[in-house]
Design a protein around this motif. Sequence first.
Motif, short mmCIF file in Angstrom:
data_model
loop_
_atom_site.label_atom_id
_atom_site.label_comp_id
_atom_site.label_asym_id
_atom_site.label_seq_id
_atom_site.Cartn_x
_atom_site.Cartn_y
_atom_site.Cartn_z
N GLY A 42 -51.50 -39.18 56.36
CA GLY A 42 -51.68 -37.77 56.02
C GLY A 42 -50.51 -36.88 56.39
O GLY A 42 -50.52 -35.69 56.05
N LYS A 92 -48.92 -30.47 47.83
CA LYS A 92 -49.82 -29.94 48.87
C LYS A 92 -51.27 -30.27 48.56
O LYS A 92 -52.05 -30.61 49.45
N GLU A 93 -51.63 -30.17 47.28
CA GLU A 93 -53.02 -30.40 46.87
C GLU A 93 -53.43 -31.87 47.06
O GLU A 93 -54.51 -32.16 47.58
N ASN A 132 -52.09 -33.99 49.08
CA ASN A 132 -52.11 -34.26 50.51
C ASN A 132 -53.42 -33.75 51.14
O ASN A 132 -54.02 -34.41 51.98
N ARG A 133 -53.85 -32.58 50.70
CA ARG A 133 -55.10 -32.00 51.23
C ARG A 133 -56.31 -32.80 50.77
O ARG A 133 -57.21 -33.11 51.57
N LYS A 134 -56.33 -33.16 49.49
CA LYS A 134 -57.52 -33.79 48.92
C LYS A 134 -57.64 -35.27 49.28
O LYS A 134 -58.74 -35.75 49.60
N TYR A 135 -56.52 -36.01 49.20
CA TYR A 135 -56.58 -37.46 49.39
C TYR A 135 -55.96 -37.93 50.70
O TYR A 135 -55.93 -39.13 50.97
N LYS A 136 -55.43 -36.99 51.49
CA LYS A 136 -54.70 -37.36 52.72
C LYS A 136 -53.52 -38.27 52.40
O LYS A 136 -53.18 -39.18 53.17
#
Length: 336
Positions: free
Chosen positions: A50, A200-201, A203-207
């Motif tokens: 992450g 960013k998205e 990374n946030r959603k799927y780590k």
Amino acid sequence: MNVIEVEGLRKEFKSYSSRSGLKGAFRDLFTRNYKTLRAVDDISLHVKQGEMVGYIGENGAGKSTTIKMLTGILTPTAGNVTVNGMNPHKEREKFVRTIGVVFGQRSQLWWDIAVQESFRLLKKVYKVSDEEYETHMKEVIRTLEIEPLLDKPVRKLSLGQRMRCELAAALIHNPPLLFLDEPTIGLDVLVKMKIRGFLKEINRKYKTTILLTTHDLADIEALCDRVVLLDEGKIIYDGRLDELQKNWVEGKQVHFEFQHPVDKPALEEISREYPVIWRQGERVNQWVATIDGEDDTVSKLMSVVMLHHAISDVKLNKVSTEEIIRNIYEEGIKHG
């Protein structure tokens, strides 16, 4: 959990040199002169799941060589590499299904066929089911705004369009780890912003873990909390970006534009009481003062300079990350 574990990683290349003249060429047939170049010099690196890590350095520092070893393209001369729990070189077929790679100057798309046909081929390569592809790629295509490009051959795309498609192609199998080597090189500001927002998205959603190499430090500032700074194959800083900004160069910059030519010794003489470093600006008669201290110290410096020299313009800025990195290399500072 560490997604990337590297200990004592080293990569050496042999560089051959030819002797001059006919006699030298004849001798080269039997014995060659060569020297060993160490591109990556015993580095250790650990990246957790992450994390978004900026891997930065000057040209020739060893960034791309490191990425190529981590992705299994190059075999290390020495050291241990474990990525996603595997050795990238010994478990290649299984390993490549767990990573995504985007090289800014190399394409993984087929030049003469439509983008969506390249996607379908990659879907087969990575053995992605129809259901997984439909669910995941529909969102990727929508977020990157590439639906109008799917029927076009890759050769007819602009650089910005192609890079968005390259990024989508790297994510067809939704890998837990993404390597990005200069992904925004040559792109305009709007395309860069779209790519940054998308990264960013995911990374946030799927780590999704992201290792990013770039010369555009705005990418690093927008995406990464942690930076790894490389110089001549060695890691000279590994830590938080805000700590780098705080500890390496602290202060503000004052951009003075003088009405008449002024030399550095004259500026250093009138400002000798203040913790200031002077350098030539980009414009004629412009000098930049980097000063460490409170606002009161900055104000006093500005007053002293204006008292001695006629000013046509003055600007006050915080020291940028780009300036910090430049100072580190120019002054040869080394942190342990």
